[in-house]
Write a protein that holds these residues in place. Structure first.
Motif, PDB file in Angstrom:
ATOM      1  N   PHE A   1       7.896  -7.279   2.625  1.00 54.35           N
ATOM      2  CA  PHE A   1       7.235  -6.519   1.561  1.00 54.35           C
ATOM      3  C   PHE A   1       5.826  -6.998   1.229  1.00 54.35           C
ATOM      4  CE2 PHE A   1       6.154  -5.652  -2.830  1.00 54.35           C
ATOM      5  CZ  PHE A   1       6.407  -4.287  -2.940  1.00 54.35           C
ATOM      6  N   PHE A   2       5.668  -8.247   0.834  1.00 56.89           N
ATOM      7  CA  PHE A   2       4.370  -8.693   0.335  1.00 56.89           C
ATOM      8  C   PHE A   2       3.327  -8.779   1.455  1.00 56.89           C
ATOM      9  CE2 PHE A   2       7.059 -10.194  -3.182  1.00 56.89           C
ATOM     10  CZ  PHE A   2       6.360  -9.636  -4.248  1.00 56.89           C
ATOM     11  N   TYR A   3       3.743  -9.181   2.640  1.00 59.75           N
ATOM     12  CA  TYR A   3       2.823  -9.189   3.777  1.00 59.75           C
ATOM     13  C   TYR A   3       2.351  -7.771   4.081  1.00 59.75           C
ATOM     14  CZ  TYR A   3       1.031 -10.177   8.487  1.00 59.75           C
ATOM     15  OH  TYR A   3       0.228 -10.291   9.604  1.00 59.75           O
ATOM     16  N   ASP A   4       3.295  -6.855   4.139  1.00 58.17           N
ATOM     17  CA  ASP A   4       2.949  -5.464   4.414  1.00 58.17           C
ATOM     18  C   ASP A   4       1.995  -4.920   3.358  1.00 58.17           C
ATOM     19  OD1 ASP A   4       3.716  -2.778   5.879  1.00 58.17           O
ATOM     20  OD2 ASP A   4       3.863  -2.373   3.736  1.00 58.17           O
ATOM     21  N   LEU A   5       2.290  -5.213   2.104  1.00 56.99           N
ATOM     22  CA  LEU A   5       1.447  -4.712   1.020  1.00 56.99           C
ATOM     23  C   LEU A   5       0.038  -5.294   1.106  1.00 56.99           C
ATOM     24  CD1 LEU A   5       1.211  -3.016  -1.522  1.00 56.99           C
ATOM     25  CD2 LEU A   5       2.106  -4.961  -2.832  1.00 56.99           C
ATOM     26  N   ALA A   6      -0.063  -6.579   1.410  1.00 57.63           N
ATOM     27  CA  ALA A   6      -1.374  -7.222   1.495  1.00 57.63           C
ATOM     28  C   ALA A   6      -2.210  -6.622   2.614  1.00 57.63           C
ATOM     29  CB  ALA A   6      -1.208  -8.726   1.702  1.00 57.63           C
ATOM     30  N   LYS A   7      -1.638  -6.500   3.798  1.00 59.68           N
ATOM     31  CA  LYS A   7      -2.409  -6.008   4.932  1.00 59.68           C
ATOM     32  C   LYS A   7      -2.757  -4.530   4.787  1.00 59.68           C
ATOM     33  CE  LYS A   7      -2.435  -9.982   6.951  1.00 59.68           C
ATOM     34  NZ  LYS A   7      -3.687 -10.780   7.012  1.00 59.68           N
ATOM     35  N   SER A   8      -1.861  -3.751   4.214  1.00 59.64           N
ATOM     36  CA  SER A   8      -2.162  -2.340   3.968  1.00 59.64           C
ATOM     37  C   SER A   8      -3.229  -2.194   2.885  1.00 59.64           C
ATOM     38  CB  SER A   8      -0.891  -1.595   3.556  1.00 59.64           C
ATOM     39  OG  SER A   8       0.090  -1.641   4.572  1.00 59.64           O
ATOM     40  N   ALA A   9      -3.155  -3.042   1.861  1.00 61.24           N
ATOM     41  CA  ALA A   9      -4.137  -2.980   0.776  1.00 61.24           C
ATOM     42  C   ALA A   9      -5.536  -3.291   1.278  1.00 61.24           C
ATOM     43  CB  ALA A   9      -3.746  -3.954  -0.334  1.00 61.24           C
ATOM     44  N   VAL A  10      -5.649  -4.224   2.218  1.00 59.40           N
ATOM     45  CA  VAL A  10      -6.964  -4.573   2.759  1.00 59.40           C
ATOM     46  C   VAL A  10      -7.590  -3.370   3.468  1.00 59.40           C
ATOM     47  CG1 VAL A  10      -8.112  -5.985   4.507  1.00 59.40           C
ATOM     48  CG2 VAL A  10      -6.549  -7.041   2.873  1.00 59.40           C
ATOM     49  N   ILE A  11      -6.771  -2.563   4.126  1.00 57.99           N
ATOM     50  CA  ILE A  11      -7.303  -1.348   4.746  1.00 57.99           C
ATOM     51  C   ILE A  11      -7.832  -0.403   3.677  1.00 57.99           C
ATOM     52  CG2 ILE A  11      -6.700   0.703   6.083  1.00 57.99           C
ATOM     53  CD1 ILE A  11      -4.744  -1.020   7.663  1.00 57.99           C
ATOM     54  N   ARG A  12      -7.105  -0.275   2.590  1.00 59.99           N
ATOM     55  CA  ARG A  12      -7.575   0.589   1.502  1.00 59.99           C
ATOM     56  C   ARG A  12      -8.855   0.035   0.864  1.00 59.99           C
ATOM     57  NH1 ARG A  12      -6.607   5.553   1.831  1.00 59.99           N
ATOM     58  NH2 ARG A  12      -7.543   5.636  -0.256  1.00 59.99           N
ATOM     59  N   LEU A  13      -9.027  -1.272   0.863  1.00 57.26           N
ATOM     60  CA  LEU A  13     -10.286  -1.841   0.376  1.00 57.26           C
ATOM     61  C   LEU A  13     -11.452  -1.322   1.201  1.00 57.26           C
ATOM     62  CD1 LEU A  13      -9.538  -5.615  -0.352  1.00 57.26           C
ATOM     63  CD2 LEU A  13      -9.415  -3.675  -1.909  1.00 57.26           C
ATOM     64  N   ALA A  14     -11.259  -1.238   2.515  1.00 58.69           N
ATOM     65  CA  ALA A  14     -12.326  -0.726   3.381  1.00 58.69           C
ATOM     66  C   ALA A  14     -12.581   0.747   3.109  1.00 58.69           C
ATOM     67  CB  ALA A  14     -11.955  -0.932   4.845  1.00 58.69           C
ATOM     68  N   VAL A  15     -11.512   1.519   2.946  1.00 57.36           N
ATOM     69  CA  VAL A  15     -11.662   2.955   2.685  1.00 57.36           C
ATOM     70  C   VAL A  15     -12.402   3.192   1.373  1.00 57.36           C
ATOM     71  CG1 VAL A  15     -10.395   5.088   2.206  1.00 57.36           C
ATOM     72  CG2 VAL A  15      -9.619   3.567   4.027  1.00 57.36           C
ATOM     73  N   ALA A  16     -12.012   2.476   0.331  1.00 63.76           N
ATOM     74  CA  ALA A  16     -12.637   2.664  -0.978  1.00 63.76           C
ATOM     75  C   ALA A  16     -14.090   2.205  -0.984  1.00 63.76           C
ATOM     76  CB  ALA A  16     -11.835   1.911  -2.038  1.00 63.76           C
ATOM     77  N   GLN A  17     -14.357   1.051  -0.357  1.00 66.87           N
ATOM     78  CA  GLN A  17     -15.745   0.579  -0.292  1.00 66.87           C
ATOM     79  C   GLN A  17     -16.609   1.551   0.501  1.00 66.87           C
ATOM     80  OE1 GLN A  17     -16.237  -4.002   0.057  1.00 66.87           O
ATOM     81  NE2 GLN A  17     -14.119  -3.607   0.680  1.00 66.87           N
TER      82      GLN A  17
END
Length: 303
Positions: free
Chosen positions: A172-188
């Motif tokens: 769970f937490f690994y998946d959430l962290a790595k997926s969230a980093v992709i969203r950081l790129a999308v939002a930026q």
């Protein structure tokens, strides 16, 4: 006309989390392309981080300089807004406000990752600490570094992650962290586009980091022996491969066309023509499709 073999000469980069692994590979290859690279992290000759590993930011910076760039180590805890702000202020002062490439590669979450239990059986404090270490550090660093790029109207942000699809990453937490980093790129990317600054997420394949070499009981000289434990290891790649992908993106005058995308070494090598350190071109997605998809399913839909 001779092709420029130092396409990033005169450029300034910050590799946050450049002590080892993918961050080190990125820093060194940006140096090989001619960049001045600020290498940051918590492990230095002045003391080790909680990971207690021997690699240091000074060692990475030395490799950057040896490769042809200029490596500048700055010990920084990227979970501290005050330390990150001081780091960016130093870069601005020393480089006349210039920052061309920001690489958010802070991780350090391996000892915090529980691969054995579902969310409801995991230690909550540890999981939340992983998210702070792997996601909040990226946010803090971008918050203070992006104004330098916006002011110049150009630049590239690279968010280093694991995987570029929606496939569940095993816990769970690994998946959430790595997926969230992709969203950081999308939002930026969305917010930076009007200012001419690109942001992408980037994943390696099976990365042959220092820690992974130790796990398999091999060195870079005899790494293929690790395939006796895991045949998939034969299709791994060095941190240099990831670094060459970042250097190619940073030198691409049309990189804005990729802004907001989740990219991978196995796609970029085809476009840019770079190789791994030994001249090979690992393609972990192709290996997965041929050998692992039947058992584990496809890598997943693009994010």
């Amino acid at each position: 006309m001779t092709k420029d073999i130092r396409p990033l000469a005169g450029k300034v980069a910050l590799v946050a989390g450049g002590t080892r692994g993918g961050g080190r590979g990125i820093a060194v290859e940006l140096g090989a392309a001619g960049a001045t690279v600020y290498v940051t992290g918590r492990s230095s000759t002045g003391g080790r981080s909680a990971l207690d590993r021997p690699e240091t930011i000074e060692e990475t910076a030395g490799r950057v300089t040896a490769a042809g760039g200029l490596g500048i180590p700055v010990r920084t805890d990227h979970s501290s807004p005050e330390e990150v702000r001081a780091l960016v202020d130093r870069i601005a002062a020393e480089q006349d406000g210039r920052l061309d490439v920001l690489v958010n590669s802070v991780w350090g979450g391996d000892p915090l990752t529980d691969w054995e239990h579902p969310l409801w059986e995991q230690d909550l404090d540890t999981g939340l600490r992983l998210l702070r270490q792997a996601v909040e550090t990226h946010i803090i660093t971008s918050r203070y570094a992006l104004p330098l790029m916006v002011a110049r109207g150009s630049g590239l942000v690279v968010e280093v992650t694991d995987g570029n699809t929606a496939r569940y990453r095993g816990t769970f937490f690994y998946d959430l962290a790595k997926s969230a980093v992709i969203r950081l790129a999308v939002a930026q990317a969305a917010e930076l586009r009007p200012h001419g600054v690109a942001a992408v997420a980037l994943t390696p394949g099976f990365l042959r980091s220092e820690a992974l070499l130790e796990h398999f009981g091999v060195t870079e000289d005899n790494w293929r022996d690790g395939a006796a434990k895991d045949p998939n290891f034969a299709h791994s790649e060095t941190p240099a491969y990831l670094g060459r992908a970042v250097a190619a993106l940073a030198a691409d005058p049309d990189v804005m066309a990729k802004s907001g995308r989740a990219l991978a070494t196995w796609g970029l090598y085809r476009e840019y023509g770079f190789t791994d350190a030994d001249g090979s071109r690992p393609d972990f997605a192709a290996h997965w499709a041929e050998n692992l998809e039947a058992e584990y399913g496809p890598l997943g839909d693009p994010l």
